[in-house]
Motif scaffolding. Structure first.
Motif, mmCIF file in Angstrom:
data_model
loop_
_atom_site.group_PDB
_atom_site.id
_atom_site.type_symbol
_atom_site.label_atom_id
_atom_site.label_comp_id
_atom_site.label_asym_id
_atom_site.label_seq_id
_atom_site.Cartn_x
_atom_site.Cartn_y
_atom_site.Cartn_z
ATOM 1 N N ARG A 392 10.941 -0.773 1.530
ATOM 2 C CA ARG A 392 10.603 0.963 1.826
ATOM 3 C C ARG A 392 9.261 0.992 2.408
ATOM 4 N NH1 ARG A 392 7.028 2.714 -1.909
ATOM 5 N NH2 ARG A 392 6.825 1.577 -3.856
ATOM 6 N N ASP A 393 8.947 2.139 2.874
ATOM 7 C CA ASP A 393 7.670 2.471 3.319
ATOM 8 C C ASP A 393 6.602 2.281 2.132
ATOM 9 O OD1 ASP A 393 8.085 2.783 6.002
ATOM 10 O OD2 ASP A 393 7.673 4.648 6.161
ATOM 11 N N VAL A 394 5.274 1.709 2.795
ATOM 12 C CA VAL A 394 4.343 1.910 1.920
ATOM 13 C C VAL A 394 3.775 3.378 2.004
ATOM 14 C CG1 VAL A 394 1.897 1.052 1.549
ATOM 15 C CG2 VAL A 394 3.747 -0.570 2.153
ATOM 16 N N GLU A 395 3.264 3.927 0.809
ATOM 17 C CA GLU A 395 2.817 5.280 0.714
ATOM 18 C C GLU A 395 1.448 5.444 0.006
ATOM 19 O OE1 GLU A 395 5.982 7.202 -1.150
ATOM 20 O OE2 GLU A 395 7.361 7.225 0.560
ATOM 21 N N ASN A 396 1.079 6.674 -0.089
ATOM 22 C CA ASN A 396 -0.063 6.814 -0.695
ATOM 23 C C ASN A 396 -0.626 6.183 -1.946
ATOM 24 O OD1 ASN A 396 -1.277 8.557 1.152
ATOM 25 N ND2 ASN A 396 -0.316 10.346 0.159
ATOM 26 N N PRO A 397 0.186 5.896 -3.054
ATOM 27 C CA PRO A 397 -0.164 5.227 -4.157
ATOM 28 C C PRO A 397 -0.766 3.698 -3.875
ATOM 29 C CG PRO A 397 1.810 6.417 -4.455
ATOM 30 C CD PRO A 397 1.679 6.505 -3.063
ATOM 31 N N GLU A 398 0.029 3.124 -2.749
ATOM 32 C CA GLU A 398 -0.270 1.832 -2.310
ATOM 33 C C GLU A 398 -1.834 1.840 -1.899
ATOM 34 O OE1 GLU A 398 3.612 1.780 -3.293
ATOM 35 O OE2 GLU A 398 2.752 2.946 -1.755
ATOM 36 N N LEU A 399 -1.967 2.714 -1.007
ATOM 37 C CA LEU A 399 -2.994 2.949 -0.303
ATOM 38 C C LEU A 399 -4.217 3.089 -1.351
ATOM 39 C CD1 LEU A 399 -4.627 3.163 2.637
ATOM 40 C CD2 LEU A 399 -4.047 5.616 2.717
ATOM 41 N N ASP A 400 -3.999 3.983 -2.017
ATOM 42 C CA ASP A 400 -5.155 4.321 -3.228
ATOM 43 C C ASP A 400 -5.214 3.023 -4.089
ATOM 44 O OD1 ASP A 400 -5.003 6.780 -2.398
ATOM 45 O OD2 ASP A 400 -3.579 7.739 -3.945
ATOM 46 N N GLN A 401 -4.206 2.128 -4.400
ATOM 47 C CA GLN A 401 -4.547 0.904 -5.084
ATOM 48 C C GLN A 401 -5.473 0.256 -4.423
ATOM 49 O OE1 GLN A 401 -1.410 -1.724 -4.803
ATOM 50 N NE2 GLN A 401 -1.807 -2.845 -6.620
ATOM 51 N N ILE A 402 -5.508 -0.359 -3.102
ATOM 52 C CA ILE A 402 -6.434 -1.284 -2.407
ATOM 53 C C ILE A 402 -7.842 -0.423 -2.278
ATOM 54 C CG2 ILE A 402 -5.621 -0.544 -0.076
ATOM 55 C CD1 ILE A 402 -6.256 -3.503 0.855
ATOM 56 N N SER A 403 -7.702 0.660 -2.155
ATOM 57 C CA SER A 403 -9.268 1.319 -2.103
ATOM 58 C C SER A 403 -9.923 1.414 -3.295
ATOM 59 C CB SER A 403 -8.962 2.581 -1.247
ATOM 60 O OG SER A 403 -8.206 3.799 -2.164
ATOM 61 N N SER A 404 -9.051 1.521 -4.276
ATOM 62 C CA SER A 404 -9.752 1.299 -5.533
ATOM 63 C C SER A 404 -10.483 0.078 -5.662
ATOM 64 C CB SER A 404 -9.008 1.867 -6.891
ATOM 65 O OG SER A 404 -7.822 0.765 -6.943
ATOM 66 N N ARG A 405 -9.924 -0.981 -5.198
ATOM 67 C CA ARG A 405 -10.780 -2.200 -5.423
ATOM 68 C C ARG A 405 -12.052 -2.512 -4.516
ATOM 69 N NH1 ARG A 405 -6.077 -1.441 -8.103
ATOM 70 N NH2 ARG A 405 -5.202 -3.263 -8.841
ATOM 71 N N LEU A 436 -12.650 8.716 5.965
ATOM 72 C CA LEU A 436 -13.197 9.900 6.223
ATOM 73 C C LEU A 436 -13.718 10.458 4.794
ATOM 74 C CD1 LEU A 436 -11.425 11.773 8.839
ATOM 75 C CD2 LEU A 436 -13.353 10.506 8.991
ATOM 76 N N ASP A 437 -12.884 10.335 3.728
ATOM 77 C CA ASP A 437 -13.521 10.496 2.470
ATOM 78 C C ASP A 437 -14.479 9.501 1.683
ATOM 79 O OD1 ASP A 437 -11.829 12.677 2.244
ATOM 80 O OD2 ASP A 437 -10.097 11.850 1.326
ATOM 81 N N HIS A 438 -14.925 8.693 2.456
ATOM 82 C CA HIS A 438 -15.750 7.457 1.946
ATOM 83 C C HIS A 438 -15.326 6.574 0.850
ATOM 84 C CE1 HIS A 438 -19.001 9.474 4.650
ATOM 85 N NE2 HIS A 438 -18.571 10.659 4.121
ATOM 86 N N ARG A 439 -13.907 6.365 1.091
ATOM 87 C CA ARG A 439 -13.400 5.467 -0.121
ATOM 88 C C ARG A 439 -13.109 4.158 0.526
ATOM 89 N NH1 ARG A 439 -8.224 7.296 -1.819
ATOM 90 N NH2 ARG A 439 -8.071 8.746 -0.059
ATOM 91 N N GLY A 440 -13.692 3.814 1.790
ATOM 92 C CA GLY A 440 -13.305 2.343 2.346
ATOM 93 C C GLY A 440 -12.384 2.515 3.550
ATOM 94 N N PHE A 441 -12.458 1.280 4.010
ATOM 95 C CA PHE A 441 -11.628 1.155 5.516
ATOM 96 C C PHE A 441 -10.578 0.345 5.050
ATOM 97 C CE2 PHE A 441 -16.110 1.621 6.119
ATOM 98 C CZ PHE A 441 -16.166 2.836 6.969
#
Length: 495
Positions: A392-405, A436-441
């Motif tokens: 399935r598609d990767v969505e916001n939770p997966e994006l938040d997961q990596i940025s939290s690292r 843009l929210d300064h949570r990383g790239f």
């Protein structure tokens, strides 16, 4: 038999972070301490401290004329056969720090004007000014001094690849705090009845960064030529038919001498020349050996990027094959991004083990995209990779997961791999929102993107065609380390 074959790793040199040496013979590459000084990251910093404290302690003893202390410090240096680097005939036995060499080196350093006056400041300086010291000796000494860091690295690689270890004698380990040698027991792999120390590919070279001949020919001789031209009594000055006065380089070499004692004498009389040479060499970084060069030195095969990519593409999507996908992504990215990224760790723990990162790389780049990140003040000591083998598609939770690292200390750039995106543009916009929210790239890559990266790297390695050679007009190929796709994705995040 190479380490990979001995332990059945089913990987070649391109997929391994360490030099895949033969378990009985040596290969002709060496550890260059200059390459270590150019690395960033905690492991490199530990090695830098070990090298600095050891050699500073040796030089301090030399300048205080404490021969006993010098002999004690150098007396622990031995043949580091467990790395299998260097050159030997047949079975590895070390042609560098052989029996009696440590005593001989202690005597030479103790009596060296270059060491007593400060001309020698770093370990690699000895290769220019101390008789009998070359790349093999410098490499062996470096290996001895950073043995503790190499043990840690080897244990990490054994854990990474599932290589068994045994409890063995560690050999002398330099303690930078107490400035003394220690030894004990540790866990290391054992092959052919001999313990192994693995060495990161990024710190080995075919020769040292500092070269006596380079220094003499390109720095000392021009100064000596100018001095002779300015000397009215010089017997070396000749006059051309045009009337131009000149001094032949070989005449300078013959008159002044080019032995190491002569180089010491000439340098002590002109200390600014060697200082300038060191400054020039610090700016002129030497690139790590490529996977192709390492394979050639070790008798292995060059990387097959198509096969590595095919392993990823043929992995079925879905949770049942998540581990296989993770494994195949690491093999592909390690080959593609070396030497810019090195020392991979799978399932790297952060926050005291409460969070894990699929793959963490050390940013060891000296050029290209990953170096550009550091130059543009993007926190990128480590680069993080999350692997999503979703159907399935990767969505916001997966994006938040990596940025939290991410963190300013560890790094704030990561790569998220996924099989495909139904709406790729939408997900890239979500990545931009995170930036843009300064949570990383976060740079998102699907199977098609991996194909493009492979194509770009293969194209960068293509030799000139016969037509290009004949016309002298070669096509400009992309840089091996530029990774234009990554750069484009990053620019989209910030613009």
């Amino acid at each position: 038999m190479r380490i990979s074959a001995h332990y059945g790793l089913n990987k070649n040199q391109a997929q391994l972070d360490f030099v895949d040496v033969d378990t009985t013979d040596d290969i002709a590459v060496y550890i260059d301490p200059s390459s270590i000084r150019r690395l960033e990251g905690m492991w490199a910093e530990e090695c830098q401290i070990l090298l600095a404290t050891f050699f500073d302690t040796v030089l301090d003893a030399v300048r205080h004329r404490d021969k006993g202390r010098v002999s004690s410090l150098l007396g622990k240096l031995s043949e580091p056969n467990e790395t299998h680097l260097g050159v030997s005939r047949g079975k590895s036995r070390g042609r560098g720090m052989g029996k009696g060499m440590s005593n001989d080196l202690a005597e030479k350093l103790s009596s060296s004007q270059a060491a007593q006056t400060g001309l020698i400041e770093e370990l690699e300086d000895t290769a220019l000014f101390i008789e009998g010291v070359g790349k093999d000796i410098v490499s062996d000494i470096t290996t001895n001094v950073i043995r503790g860091a190499l043990i840690t690295y080897t244990q990490a690689m054994c854990d990474f690849h599932g290589i068994p270890t045994e409890t063995v004698h560690s050999g002398p380990v330099w303690n930078s705090a107490s400035k003394a040698w220690e030894d004990g027991y540790t866990d290391l792999p054992v092959a052919s009845h001999q313990k192994l120390l693995m060495v990161p590919k990024v710190i080995v070279r075919r020769s040292l960064h500092l070269s006596k001949e380079d220094y003499y020919r390109n720095h000392l001789i021009p100064v000596l030529q100018d001095e002779e031209l300015d000397n009215p009594a010089s017997q070396l000055v000749q006059t051309a038919k045009s009337g131009r006065r000149f001094v032949n380089r070989q005449d300078v070499r013959n008159f002044h001498g080019d032995s190491k004692p002569a180089v010491v004498r000439l340098s002590l009389e002109r200390p600014e020349v060697y200082n300038h040479y060191k400054q020039v060499k610090r700016l002129a970084e030497t690139a790590p050996l490529t996977n192709e060069q390492l394979a050639e030195s070790g008798g292995g095969l060059p990387p097959d990027y198509d096969a590595l990519l095919e392993a990823v593409l043929e992995t079925p999507a879905g949770r049942d094959y998540a581990t296989t996908y993770h494994h195949n992504i690491e093999a592909l990215l390690s080959a593609l991004f070396y030497p810019s990224l090195s020392m991979p760790i799978k399932e790297a723990e952060i926050h005291e083990g409460r969070k894990r990162i699929d793959i963490r790389y050390m940013n060891s780049s000296q050029e290209g995209f990953f170096r550009w990140l550091r130059q543009h003040h993007v926190a990128s000591q480590y680069i993080f990779v999350e692997c999503k083998n979703y159907s399935r598609d990767v969505e916001n939770p997966e994006l938040d997961q990596i940025s939290s690292r991410f963190s300013p200390i560890r790094g704030k750039l990561g790569i998220l791999t996924s099989r495909s995106f139904k709406n790729k543009d939408l997900f890239l916009k979500r990545c931009r929102d995170t930036a843009l929210d300064h949570r990383g790239f976060v740079i998102a890559l699907d199977d098609d993107d991996l194909q493009q990266l492979v194509n770009d790297v293969k194209r960068s390695l293509e030799p000139p065609t016969p037509e290009e050679i004949e016309t002298g007009d070669p096509i400009v190929r992309p840089s091996r380390h530029e990774y234009s796709l990554l750069h484009e994705r990053y620019e989209r995040l910030v613009n």
